[in-house]
Design a protein around this motif. Structure first.
Motif: not given
Length: 481
Positions: A292-306, A342-354
């Protein structure tokens, strides 16, 4: 006494206190055969970490091995006998005894045409790395090292007995094993090994997903998995195992600055490993947390917006990333529970920032705990590890906020059983109160009551009944009188 003599004496001493090996060697000698401790067992003995699982090789053929151990071994299994291996257990030790091999590979698949050899030297030259190509002849305690494995071990250098090109063409999985040894033992691959890995990385496609997964898991649970991952990425191996990881090396330009997602993910991996022992410690390396730690941000390249003004956003990268993780881990044939966790941890890893400075209601805290469920201790570590800012004040503030959240979770848990959030009425009561048979409506009612429980905390029985009847009326359900 020189370095080599000291190391040889260390092996001799380790074998002297291994009566199981000595007993076995005596039986083979009596039958007219040689027996050698070999491979990883010798390497580990030299590193001072000999385990009860020992590997042996011999000039005896498999049928003779079975005859020699018969009556001495407490258990014998022959699942590997087609490859010349007989398994044995004796007084808590697990032993594998393999006939000298002189295999020939077709270099299309991975399985060799099994061929038995006649000499220990011929057996050792076909092994993967020089540090695994050492042996000890047990009846005389003679140390055999035709390829300089002892010196390589002292220097922590990973090289091959034959040329790397020959070795990797025979078995491409050895390239991934090289990365694993870098992670597990802190070795450095010889330059010619790195060159061959880079030029031949595509050969890894010959290997089954199950075998690749096994090596990757061993790499990730090593003491320094970051180094192994970096070697995989640098040589191109990762493109054939976890292509999403090198895919995180986003181009960064001076007008749209953001963190290097790849380096950030490696740092998160390092920090998660540190938290395994310092925050709710675990006794074993946590493969799920490390994936989960290694893969938690693998969605970033596909969602990057300038964004206008030079900013960069990655909206919903946790949602995209969770789907990508599920797809990749399934392709690697990971067990269903590992894929889901692992997929659930990746899904939840940003929740805290709210959470901000504690703006969450108790309802939001309950949902955080309920959604994480048994993964909550791992989620705590992943979220804490995900803070890689160099701004010490910001890092301290984030850690303080998470300390406060954990404290709130503990306080609420004292008043409510957060580990088992259930509706205040069970399915049987729902059916009785609403006059319903088992079916979808009962499930809908149960979920309504669970949501209510999350929002408001525990309700007394009468209040729960009133809310259920109100919901039923809204659904057009007429409960019995």
């Amino acid at each position: 006494m020189n370095h080599t003599t000291a190391k040889q004496n260390a092996v001799t001493e380790l074998m002297r206190i291994s009566p199981v090996a000595d007993e076995l060697a005596a039986r083979f000698a009596k039958a007219g055969f040689q027996l050698y401790l070999v491979g990883g067992s010798v390497r580990d003995a030299l590193l001072g970490r000999l385990s009860p699982d020992l590997d042996f090789t011999t000039d005896a053929r498999p049928d003779r091995i079975q005859a020699i151990v018969s009556g001495w071994a407490e258990a014998v299994w022959d699942t590997g006998i087609e490859f010349g291996t007989v398994g044995v257990s004796r007084r808590g030790s697990t032993l594998e005894i393999t006939t000298f091999r002189a295999d020939v590979y077709d270099r299309v698949g991975r399985k060799p045409a099994v061929s038995f050899g006649d000499t220990i030297e011929g057996d050792l030259v076909r092994r993967d790395f020089t540090v695994n190509a050492m042996a000890v002849e047990l009846s005389t305690k003679t140390f055999i090292d035709p390829h300089g494995g002892l010196e390589a071990l002292a220097r922590k250098v990973l090289d091959t007995p034959a040329t790397p090109e020959e070795s990797f063409a025979d078995d491409p999985l050895r390239m991934l094993r090289a990365a694993r040894f870098v992670a597990q033992l802190g070795f450095e691959p010889a330059p010619r090994v790195v060159t061959a890995m880079t030029e031949m990385s595509g050969e890894l496609e010959r290997i089954t997903a199950e075998r690749v997964q096994a090596e990757l898991s061993k790499l990730l649970t090593g003491v320094a998995p970051r180094r192994g991952i970096e070697l995989m990425v640098d040589t191109g191996l990762a493109e054939h195992v976890l292509p999403e990881v090198p895919g995180m090396r986003l181009a960064i330009d001076e007008h749209h600055q953001h963190k290097d997602v790849y380096q950030h993910s490696l740092t998160v991996l390092d920090q998660a490993i540190e938290l395994e022992s310092s925050h709710e410690p675990t006794s074993e390396p946590d493969l799920v947390l490390r994936l989960a730690a290694l893969l938690h941000d693998i969605g970033k390249p596909d969602t990057r917006r300038f964004e206008p003004g030079g900013g960069v956003s990655f909206h919903h990268h946790e949602v995209v990333g969770a789907k990508m993780v599920r797809k990749r881990l399934r392709a690697l044939r990971y067990p269903k529970d590992v894929v889901n966790d692992v997929s659930q941890l990746v899904y939840l890893h940003l929740r805290f920032h709210g959470y901000g400075k504690g703006e969450w209601t108790d309802s939001a805290v309950r949902r955080y705990v309920t959604d994480a469920d048994e993964l909550l201790p791992r989620l705590h570590k992943l979220v804490r590890a995900d803070c890689t800012t160099r701004n010490r004040r910001k890092a301290a503030a984030l850690q303080k906020s998470y300390d406060e959240l954990e404290a709130r979770i503990a306080r609420i848990a004292e008043d409510e059983d957060l580990k088992a959030v259930r509706p205040d009425l069970d399915g049987n009561e729902i059916m009785k109160l609403l006059g319903l048979p088992p079916g979808p409506l009962v499930g809908q009612a149960w979920r309504f009551l669970k949501e209510l429980r999350l929002d408001r905390g525990p309700l007394d029985h009468d209040e729960a009944v009133t809310e259920l009847r109100r919901w039923a009326a809204e659904q057009g359900i007429e409960p019995p009188e």
